[in-house]
Enzyme design. Structure first.
Site, PDB file in Angstrom:
ATOM      1  N   TYR A 194       0.727  -1.093  -0.116  1.00  0.00           N
ATOM      2  CA  TYR A 194      -0.174  -0.159  -0.139  1.00  0.00           C
ATOM      3  C   TYR A 194       0.782   1.406   0.066  1.00  0.00           C
ATOM      4  O   TYR A 194       0.020   2.439  -0.364  1.00  0.00           O
ATOM      5  CB  TYR A 194      -0.859   0.225   1.114  1.00  0.00           C
ATOM      6  CG  TYR A 194      -2.060  -1.156   1.204  1.00  0.00           C
ATOM      7  CD1 TYR A 194      -2.083  -1.957   0.300  1.00  0.00           C
ATOM      8  CD2 TYR A 194      -2.599  -1.187   2.561  1.00  0.00           C
ATOM      9  CE1 TYR A 194      -2.967  -3.131   0.614  1.00  0.00           C
ATOM     10  CE2 TYR A 194      -3.481  -2.194   2.700  1.00  0.00           C
ATOM     11  CZ  TYR A 194      -3.693  -3.234   1.754  1.00  0.00           C
ATOM     12  OH  TYR A 194      -4.517  -4.328   1.993  1.00  0.00           O
TER      13      TYR A 194
ATOM     14  N   ARG B 120     -17.735   9.287   7.666  1.00  0.00           N
ATOM     15  CA  ARG B 120     -18.043   7.917   7.421  1.00  0.00           C
ATOM     16  C   ARG B 120     -17.336   6.983   8.431  1.00  0.00           C
ATOM     17  O   ARG B 120     -17.673   5.705   8.853  1.00  0.00           O
ATOM     18  CB  ARG B 120     -17.694   7.482   5.814  1.00  0.00           C
ATOM     19  CG  ARG B 120     -18.832   7.731   5.039  1.00  0.00           C
ATOM     20  CD  ARG B 120     -18.587   7.052   3.898  1.00  0.00           C
ATOM     21  NE  ARG B 120     -19.664   7.147   2.898  1.00  0.00           N
ATOM     22  CZ  ARG B 120     -19.623   7.069   1.511  1.00  0.00           C
ATOM     23  NH1 ARG B 120     -18.293   7.037   1.072  1.00  0.00           N
ATOM     24  NH2 ARG B 120     -20.572   7.189   0.899  1.00  0.00           N
TER      25      ARG B 120
HETATM   26  N1  NAP Z   1      -5.747  -8.716   1.952  1.00  0.00           N
HETATM   27  C1  NAP Z   1      -6.131  -8.240   0.666  1.00  0.00           C
HETATM   28  O1  NAP Z   1      -5.614  -8.750  -0.142  1.00  0.00           O
HETATM   29  C2  NAP Z   1      -6.893  -7.106   0.728  1.00  0.00           C
HETATM   30  C3  NAP Z   1      -7.366  -6.457  -0.404  1.00  0.00           C
HETATM   31  C4  NAP Z   1      -8.522  -5.292  -0.438  1.00  0.00           C
HETATM   32  C5  NAP Z   1      -8.591  -4.809   0.709  1.00  0.00           C
HETATM   33  N2  NAP Z   1      -7.771  -5.164   1.990  1.00  0.00           N
HETATM   34  C6  NAP Z   1      -8.008  -4.424   3.088  1.00  0.00           C
HETATM   35  O2  NAP Z   1      -9.425  -4.265   3.529  1.00  0.00           O
HETATM   36  C7  NAP Z   1      -9.601  -3.063   3.549  1.00  0.00           C
HETATM   37  C8  NAP Z   1     -11.150  -2.742   3.369  1.00  0.00           C
HETATM   38  O3  NAP Z   1     -11.380  -3.058   1.764  1.00  0.00           O
HETATM   39  P1  NAP Z   1     -11.342  -1.903   0.479  1.00  0.00           P
HETATM   40  O4  NAP Z   1     -10.775  -0.712   0.949  1.00  0.00           O
HETATM   41  O5  NAP Z   1     -11.453  -2.683  -0.683  1.00  0.00           O
HETATM   42  O6  NAP Z   1     -13.031  -1.756   0.510  1.00  0.00           O
HETATM   43  P2  NAP Z   1     -14.446  -1.264   1.608  1.00  0.00           P
HETATM   44  O7  NAP Z   1     -13.962  -0.976   2.892  1.00  0.00           O
HETATM   45  O8  NAP Z   1     -15.421  -2.454   1.551  1.00  0.00           O
HETATM   46  O9  NAP Z   1     -15.056  -0.105   0.821  1.00  0.00           O
HETATM   47  C9  NAP Z   1     -14.293   1.101   0.766  1.00  0.00           C
HETATM   48  C10 NAP Z   1     -15.160   1.950  -0.019  1.00  0.00           C
HETATM   49  O10 NAP Z   1     -16.366   2.158   0.259  1.00  0.00           O
HETATM   50  C11 NAP Z   1     -16.858   3.640   0.665  1.00  0.00           C
HETATM   51  N3  NAP Z   1     -17.296   3.468   1.965  1.00  0.00           N
HETATM   52  C12 NAP Z   1     -16.713   3.517   3.221  1.00  0.00           C
HETATM   53  N4  NAP Z   1     -17.740   3.643   4.159  1.00  0.00           N
HETATM   54  C13 NAP Z   1     -19.003   3.588   3.566  1.00  0.00           C
HETATM   55  C14 NAP Z   1     -20.493   3.622   4.053  1.00  0.00           C
HETATM   56  N5  NAP Z   1     -20.522   3.637   5.390  1.00  0.00           N
HETATM   57  N6  NAP Z   1     -21.090   3.560   3.190  1.00  0.00           N
HETATM   58  C15 NAP Z   1     -20.963   3.687   1.802  1.00  0.00           C
HETATM   59  N7  NAP Z   1     -19.682   3.398   1.082  1.00  0.00           N
HETATM   60  C16 NAP Z   1     -18.469   3.532   2.020  1.00  0.00           C
HETATM   61  C17 NAP Z   1     -15.624   4.268   0.649  1.00  0.00           C
HETATM   62  O11 NAP Z   1     -15.428   5.534   0.039  1.00  0.00           O
HETATM   63  P3  NAP Z   1     -15.043   6.767   1.082  1.00  0.00           P
HETATM   64  O12 NAP Z   1     -13.655   6.859   0.862  1.00  0.00           O
HETATM   65  O13 NAP Z   1     -15.425   8.052  -0.055  1.00  0.00           O
HETATM   66  O14 NAP Z   1     -15.750   6.964   2.066  1.00  0.00           O
HETATM   67  C18 NAP Z   1     -14.571   3.414  -0.249  1.00  0.00           C
HETATM   68  O15 NAP Z   1     -14.897   3.969  -1.646  1.00  0.00           O
HETATM   69  C19 NAP Z   1      -8.626  -2.260   2.685  1.00  0.00           C
HETATM   70  O16 NAP Z   1      -8.663  -0.771   3.028  1.00  0.00           O
HETATM   71  C20 NAP Z   1      -7.432  -2.928   3.254  1.00  0.00           C
HETATM   72  O17 NAP Z   1      -6.726  -2.366   4.224  1.00  0.00           O
HETATM   73  C21 NAP Z   1      -6.985  -6.145   2.104  1.00  0.00           C
END
Ligand code: NAP
Length: 283
Positions: free
Chosen positions: A50, A238
């Protein structure tokens, strides 16, 4: 640790709600990590790939300096990138990650399974990183059930979690059972289906019954399964919304309705090496 819900794995209490930092540029990562800790989160997730480990460390230090938390109150996870799975490279990255963070992480994960080098070489090196004090605990990310079992069979230390994609549009029955059998845990990445939950009619309807948003309903559904969830946002409001999930409970019927949203094309991040196969949830 704090009194918020946690899952205890091999003596480690891991807060069920964490804060993800994928795609957060360093300035946003620092600001949002400090803000998340101020709101009450006690679990932060990052990864070498990241490119924000130093900023995440700065955010935690900002919160410590402001008197918000002590280091030991925060569960901190980072990950070994797949280019660093040979023994020497793994140990070198473990040192680099700890130096960038400025803290020994609580958990160091293998980011994705890989055929070469062997699981044995990589698991031995990961255990060595732990024995050398470069991390307090070790685990996996994106390992299907068969590889999860194989890795635990090769690991001296308990693998504390397997961090995988999980949200209402995916089934994870088999992997959750595997984690339980192995005395491990599941961490859900993309727990909000990258924001797709916001427009979901069922999640909105269940939310209205509780005075909660679809995001809050989704995160509650995960932690009620004893699954760790690490939502990410770049917005303070959020982050507060996503933390406000400890004052309501979904009924068994509501839990089932959300499970029923799973669909065969629900996976958002299919970056697994084609040498491996996800568990066949739809067979
Ligand atoms: N191990 C792996 O391979 C792997 C892969 C992917 C992710 N991850 C980890 O998992 C974490 C979370 O996954 P992610 O970042 O892919 O996706 P997520 O947490 O499912 O979704 C994030 C997105 O949702 C929006 N959001 C946040 N809160 C919200 C709410 N209450 N209502 C509506 N939309 C909302 C955010 O936009 P805004 O910023 O505009 O609020 C952002 O665009 C990552 O940050 C990372 O640390 C790990």
């Amino acid at each position: 640790m704090t009194d918020q819900p946690a899952i205890t794995v091999d003596g480690h209490a891991i807060p069920l709600l964490g804060f993800g930092t994928w795609q957060l540029e360093p300035a946003d990562a620092r600001r949002m990590v400090a803000e998340a800790l101020r709101i009450g989160y006690r679990h932060i997730d990052t990864a070498w790939i990241y490119h924000n480990e130093a900023a995440v460390g700065d955010g935690i230090r900002d919160a410590i300096d402001a008197g918000v938390v002590a280091r030991e109150d925060v569960w901190l996870t980072t990950k070994i990138w797949v280019a660093h799975f040979e023994r020497d490279a793994l140990l070198k990255q473990a040192e680099e990650s700890a130096a960038s963070l400025g803290f020994t992480p609580d958990l160091l994960l293998l980011h994705w399974p890989k055929k070469e080098p062997s699981f044995k070489e990589t698991l031995d090196a990961l255990n060595d990183a732990k024995d050398r004090g470069l991390t307090h605990g070790i685990g996996l990310s994106n390992f299907p059930s068969a590889e999860f079992r194989e890795a635990q069979g090769l690991s001296k230390a308990r693998l504390l979690t397997n961090q995988v994609e999980y949200h209402p549009y995916l089934k994870l029955t088999k992997l959750r059972e595997t984690a339980k059998e192995l005395g491990s845990s599941i961490t859900a990445w993309s727990p909000l289906a990258q924001g797709k939950i916001a427009d979901d009619a069922t999640l909105n309807e269940i939310g209205r019954a509780h005075g909660k948003t679809p995001g809050q309903v989704t995160l509650r559904w995960l932690i009620q399964q004893n699954v760790i969830a690490i939502p990410r946002t770049a917005k303070e409001s959020r982050a507060a919304e996503n933390f406000d999930i400890f004052d309501f409970e979904l009924t068994a019927e509501q839990m089932d309705r959300i499970h029923a949203l799973a669909r065969p094309d629900g996976r958002l991040g299919d970056w697994i090496d084609p040498a491996f196969k996800w568990d066949e949830e739809w067979a």
